[in-house]
Design a protein around this motif. Sequence first.
Motif, PDB file in Angstrom:
ATOM      1  N   ALA A  29       0.839  -1.199   0.000  1.00 14.64           N
ATOM      2  CA  ALA A  29       0.000   0.000   0.000  1.00 14.64           C
ATOM      3  C   ALA A  29       0.867   1.238   0.000  1.00 14.64           C
ATOM      4  CB  ALA A  29      -0.906  -0.001   1.231  1.00 14.64           C
ATOM      5  N   GLY A  30       0.437   2.247  -0.760  1.00 19.14           N
ATOM      6  CA  GLY A  30       1.143   3.509  -0.788  1.00 19.14           C
ATOM      7  C   GLY A  30       2.267   3.582  -1.797  1.00 19.14           C
ATOM      8  N   THR A  31       2.528   2.514  -2.536  1.00 21.68           N
ATOM      9  CA  THR A  31       3.596   2.549  -3.545  1.00 21.68           C
ATOM     10  C   THR A  31       3.085   3.189  -4.819  1.00 21.68           C
ATOM     11  OG1 THR A  31       2.979   0.374  -4.299  1.00 21.68           O
ATOM     12  CG2 THR A  31       4.712   0.481  -2.619  1.00 21.68           C
ATOM     13  N   ILE A  32       3.949   3.904  -5.488  1.00 21.96           N
ATOM     14  CA  ILE A  32       3.597   4.621  -6.708  1.00 21.96           C
ATOM     15  C   ILE A  32       4.133   3.825  -7.881  1.00 21.96           C
ATOM     16  CG2 ILE A  32       3.874   6.758  -8.016  1.00 21.96           C
ATOM     17  CD1 ILE A  32       4.312   8.181  -5.345  1.00 21.96           C
ATOM     18  N   THR A  33       3.252   3.449  -8.770  1.00 17.09           N
ATOM     19  CA  THR A  33       3.660   2.707  -9.962  1.00 17.09           C
ATOM     20  C   THR A  33       4.076   3.686 -11.042  1.00 17.09           C
ATOM     21  OG1 THR A  33       1.388   2.663 -10.754  1.00 17.09           O
ATOM     22  CG2 THR A  33       2.138   0.784  -9.427  1.00 17.09           C
ATOM     23  N   THR A  34       5.256   3.479 -11.566  1.00 21.67           N
ATOM     24  CA  THR A  34       5.768   4.354 -12.619  1.00 21.67           C
ATOM     25  C   THR A  34       5.722   3.600 -13.937  1.00 21.67           C
ATOM     26  OG1 THR A  34       8.007   3.607 -12.193  1.00 21.67           O
ATOM     27  CG2 THR A  34       7.276   5.571 -11.010  1.00 21.67           C
ATOM     28  N   GLU A  35       5.351   4.301 -14.977  1.00 20.44           N
ATOM     29  CA  GLU A  35       5.292   3.696 -16.292  1.00 20.44           C
ATOM     30  C   GLU A  35       6.702   3.526 -16.858  1.00 20.44           C
ATOM     31  OE1 GLU A  35       2.927   6.124 -18.713  1.00 20.44           O
ATOM     32  OE2 GLU A  35       1.047   5.752 -17.610  1.00 20.44           O
ATOM     33  N   PRO A  36       6.941   2.485 -17.634  1.00 21.73           N
ATOM     34  CA  PRO A  36       8.285   2.311 -18.210  1.00 21.73           C
ATOM     35  C   PRO A  36       8.634   3.441 -19.154  1.00 21.73           C
ATOM     36  CG  PRO A  36       6.723   0.792 -19.211  1.00 21.73           C
ATOM     37  CD  PRO A  36       6.008   1.439 -18.046  1.00 21.73           C
ATOM     38  N   GLU A  37       9.859   3.932 -18.989  1.00 27.72           N
ATOM     39  CA  GLU A  37      10.308   5.057 -19.806  1.00 27.72           C
ATOM     40  C   GLU A  37      10.672   4.569 -21.206  1.00 27.72           C
ATOM     41  OE1 GLU A  37      13.503   6.915 -17.893  1.00 27.72           O
ATOM     42  OE2 GLU A  37      12.340   7.619 -16.161  1.00 27.72           O
ATOM     43  N   THR A  38      10.172   5.280 -22.181  1.00 28.06           N
ATOM     44  CA  THR A  38      10.502   4.952 -23.572  1.00 28.06           C
ATOM     45  C   THR A  38      11.787   5.673 -23.958  1.00 28.06           C
ATOM     46  OG1 THR A  38       9.151   6.797 -24.348  1.00 28.06           O
ATOM     47  CG2 THR A  38       8.094   4.618 -24.196  1.00 28.06           C
ATOM     48  N   PRO A  39      12.721   4.976 -24.591  1.00 33.15           N
ATOM     49  CA  PRO A  39      13.987   5.637 -24.958  1.00 33.15           C
ATOM     50  C   PRO A  39      13.758   6.738 -25.983  1.00 33.15           C
ATOM     51  CG  PRO A  39      13.824   3.502 -26.014  1.00 33.15           C
ATOM     52  CD  PRO A  39      12.662   3.603 -25.062  1.00 33.15           C
ATOM     53  N   GLU A  40      14.498   7.817 -25.812  1.00 35.01           N
ATOM     54  CA  GLU A  40      14.383   8.940 -26.727  1.00 35.01           C
ATOM     55  C   GLU A  40      15.094   8.614 -28.042  1.00 35.01           C
ATOM     56  OE1 GLU A  40      15.916  12.361 -24.906  1.00 35.01           O
ATOM     57  OE2 GLU A  40      14.426  12.453 -23.300  1.00 35.01           O
ATOM     58  N   VAL A  41      14.386   8.831 -29.122  1.00 32.64           N
ATOM     59  CA  VAL A  41      14.936   8.582 -30.445  1.00 32.64           C
ATOM     60  C   VAL A  41      15.505   9.896 -30.987  1.00 32.64           C
ATOM     61  CG1 VAL A  41      14.455   7.782 -32.771  1.00 32.64           C
ATOM     62  CG2 VAL A  41      13.266   6.747 -30.836  1.00 32.64           C
ATOM     63  N   LEU A  42      16.813   9.890 -31.240  1.00 34.37           N
ATOM     64  CA  LEU A  42      17.466  11.093 -31.735  1.00 34.37           C
ATOM     65  C   LEU A  42      17.209  11.236 -33.227  1.00 34.37           C
ATOM     66  CD1 LEU A  42      20.881  10.809 -29.880  1.00 34.37           C
ATOM     67  CD2 LEU A  42      18.915  12.216 -29.235  1.00 34.37           C
ATOM     68  N   GLU A  43      16.645  12.350 -33.585  1.00 38.50           N
ATOM     69  CA  GLU A  43      16.386  12.616 -34.993  1.00 38.50           C
ATOM     70  C   GLU A  43      17.654  13.150 -35.663  1.00 38.50           C
ATOM     71  OE1 GLU A  43      13.137  15.228 -35.395  1.00 38.50           O
ATOM     72  OE2 GLU A  43      11.665  13.877 -34.507  1.00 38.50           O
ATOM     73  N   ILE A  44      17.999  12.571 -36.797  1.00 37.37           N
ATOM     74  CA  ILE A  44      19.175  13.011 -37.545  1.00 37.37           C
ATOM     75  C   ILE A  44      18.782  14.222 -38.386  1.00 37.37           C
ATOM     76  CG2 ILE A  44      20.887  12.352 -39.259  1.00 37.37           C
ATOM     77  CD1 ILE A  44      20.515   9.476 -38.361  1.00 37.37           C
ATOM     78  N   ILE A  45      19.411  15.351 -38.078  1.00 33.94           N
ATOM     79  CA  ILE A  45      19.106  16.582 -38.792  1.00 33.94           C
ATOM     80  C   ILE A  45      19.803  16.555 -40.147  1.00 33.94           C
ATOM     81  CG2 ILE A  45      19.276  19.098 -38.716  1.00 33.94           C
ATOM     82  CD1 ILE A  45      19.357  18.886 -35.680  1.00 33.94           C
ATOM     83  N   ASN A  46      19.100  16.968 -41.137  1.00 28.22           N
ATOM     84  CA  ASN A  46      19.678  17.038 -42.476  1.00 28.22           C
ATOM     85  C   ASN A  46      20.800  18.077 -42.477  1.00 28.22           C
ATOM     86  OD1 ASN A  46      20.200  17.340 -45.254  1.00 28.22           O
ATOM     87  ND2 ASN A  46      18.103  16.767 -45.742  1.00 28.22           N
ATOM     88  N   PRO A  47      21.992  17.716 -42.950  1.00 31.61           N
ATOM     89  CA  PRO A  47      23.094  18.689 -42.944  1.00 31.61           C
ATOM     90  C   PRO A  47      22.794  19.945 -43.745  1.00 31.61           C
ATOM     91  CG  PRO A  47      23.919  16.479 -43.362  1.00 31.61           C
ATOM     92  CD  PRO A  47      22.429  16.397 -43.416  1.00 31.61           C
ATOM     93  N   LEU A  48      21.906  19.861 -44.726  1.00 27.33           N
ATOM     94  CA  LEU A  48      21.589  21.044 -45.512  1.00 27.33           C
ATOM     95  C   LEU A  48      20.829  22.087 -44.706  1.00 27.33           C
ATOM     96  CD1 LEU A  48      20.545  19.375 -48.882  1.00 27.33           C
ATOM     97  CD2 LEU A  48      22.648  20.614 -48.397  1.00 27.33           C
ATOM     98  N   LEU A  49      20.243  21.697 -43.575  1.00 27.96           N
ATOM     99  CA  LEU A  49      19.505  22.638 -42.744  1.00 27.96           C
ATOM    100  C   LEU A  49      20.373  23.280 -41.660  1.00 27.96           C
ATOM    101  CD1 LEU A  49      16.146  20.699 -42.298  1.00 27.96           C
ATOM    102  CD2 LEU A  49      16.624  22.619 -43.822  1.00 27.96           C
ATOM    103  N   GLU A  50      21.659  22.959 -41.625  1.00 34.39           N
ATOM    104  CA  GLU A  50      22.540  23.597 -40.649  1.00 34.39           C
ATOM    105  C   GLU A  50      22.823  25.051 -41.051  1.00 34.39           C
ATOM    106  OE1 GLU A  50      26.059  21.363 -40.089  1.00 34.39           O
ATOM    107  OE2 GLU A  50      25.026  19.552 -39.396  1.00 34.39           O
ATOM    108  N   GLU A  51      23.335  25.789 -40.083  1.00 35.67           N
ATOM    109  CA  GLU A  51      23.608  27.207 -40.324  1.00 35.67           C
ATOM    110  C   GLU A  51      24.686  27.344 -41.407  1.00 35.67           C
ATOM    111  OE1 GLU A  51      24.681  29.100 -36.758  1.00 35.67           O
ATOM    112  OE2 GLU A  51      22.768  28.735 -35.755  1.00 35.67           O
ATOM    113  N   ALA A  52      24.385  28.149 -42.391  1.00 37.98           N
ATOM    114  CA  ALA A  52      25.304  28.354 -43.511  1.00 37.98           C
ATOM    115  C   ALA A  52      25.941  29.735 -43.422  1.00 37.98           C
ATOM    116  CB  ALA A  52      24.569  28.196 -44.838  1.00 37.98           C
ATOM    117  N   GLU A  53      27.116  29.840 -43.975  1.00 35.44           N
ATOM    118  CA  GLU A  53      27.875  31.093 -43.985  1.00 35.44           C
ATOM    119  C   GLU A  53      28.188  31.443 -45.438  1.00 35.44           C
ATOM    120  OE1 GLU A  53      31.974  32.969 -42.058  1.00 35.44           O
ATOM    121  OE2 GLU A  53      31.445  30.853 -41.775  1.00 35.44           O
TER     122      GLU A  53
END
Length: 571
Positions: A444-468
């Motif tokens: 009694a009194g225990t808090i059930t935590t939902e399983p954490e889903t791993p964060e999926v890193l999105e690969i940014i298109n190199p063409l959208l990086e800051e250009a000079e």
Amino acid sequence: MADRLGAELKGKSRFRSDSPRPVSRLGQNADYTETLDTANVDCIARKVKMGKKLERVMKGDRGGTTSATSQETDVDNNKTPEPYNCVGDFEADYLELCKRAGLTEIPQVAPRPHRPEPPPPPDPKEKVEEPTTPTPGDPEEAPPTTYTTSNRFDYFRPKVQLELEKPEDKKSMTEIYIRGWKVDQRYMDVFRLCLPAADKLHTIDLWNVGLTDNTLAQFAAVASQCLNLRNIKLDGNPVPGEGFHQLIGEDSMIVSMSLRSCKISDKGAELIGKALSTVKTRNQSLCVLNLNSNLITDVGAGHLSNGLRMNRTLLILSVANNAIGDEGAKKFGEVLSRFALTHEEVVERRKLISEKGTPDIRISPIPKRSESRDRPISQSSRSQLDKSTAKSGRSSSKAKKKDDKGKGKDDKKKDAQRGASKESVAKTTKGKGRQSGGKKGPAAGTITTEPETPEVLEIINPLLEEAESLNGELFIPGNRVLINLNLSRNKIGEAGLKALLKGIQYQITLTMLGSRSGGTGLMRLSLQKNGFPPDHELYMKIQELMVTRDPLYKPPAKSPDEDSISQTTGV
């Protein structure tokens, strides 16, 4: 038989007609002999007739049996065998499919040999027995366990070596090794059926198996069907068409690929570079690529560097023992630092930016021409802006006075609302904990935590990086995901060293500025045995910069005198 009986009959009749009748004293004896001759003739005639009938019957039976057997063989040849469904046990599936394919020589399936584990160290508490000389009556010692003996030519016989996750489970094959015997179309047809059935297979090593263009294309199709396949080694397989790029397409799941000593030329390097990335497509799974001991020149190095422009997945690239010179090294140095976008890349960059900004454009209303017929749209929009700014200026002066008076009240209200919200959140968490810890819960009194889903890193298109923009060209940062580059045993000189040093310095400045969005940068660069002496100034400078970036670098241990000096001085 009938001919023989006929000849006997003719002989009898000839004897009866030509020879005179026997002369006897009594007439009865002559009559008896005559009746006996007629009886013999009738019996022989009957035998002749029966023999002909038997021959006819025998001929008919033989024809019937031969026709029946020929019909059965025709039916057996026309009848197709039932298809075999693989069960996941590679050894059983492989042997059965080889028998069905009619292969006379079937290579043996054997477990992959391993070095035996070293014996445990002796226990100091146990007494070491001194060796004694063997006597003739003593039993023979057991053979040593550190090695195994085999037949004389067993090592050179073709084998299919397997690595099992569990030795007792034959369906747990994880790796397969084939070395030194030709895998032709017949064996590839067998592997096409039995390899995809192995669910846990993650490594395939085919060393010097004589692959051709057809078998390589078929192997690429088989590799795409193996869901958990991640590592492929095809060392020592020169293919005329150099179609190794089929294994690392856009949808490929291969993580590591080794192509050593495959006689890959600039043509194959171009195909591999395009498979790594183009303006619109890129491989997102391959992390390790080994191209040692091939025929790649500066042209091929340029194609590989073009593949690294838009690829942000490859971590390790080895092109050692090739024919890469200064021009190829300059291409790699340019990719590591920063590079100018081509016309095609600029067009694709504008498309991506426009697609990314389309939702904001759709929200803004489009003015209609019917609202202002007499004057252009620009004047009407300016007049409306002037009116709106004037109204907003009047209203803002009045609102400032009201805001100054009501600031204190609003701040108190906001603080009260924040406190209430915190209390409500605490109550809800407590309530959830009580509910979760009911009769069915563990306590009694225990808090059930939902399983954490791993964060999926999105690969940014190199063409959208800051250009000079410099001199009318757009420059973007280079590839900082590649962490290991092996260029040893090539033909790189001083000009190539300058380009590589420039790229390393650029990456170091970016990391010092705290810009790690594109990766950590190169951590290891191998340049041994090239066209410069080991004590070259630029090479020594590159080594000094890369030593501190190597993750496996360990600073030299200080001597006791240096430790005492550092403690006294505080340095």
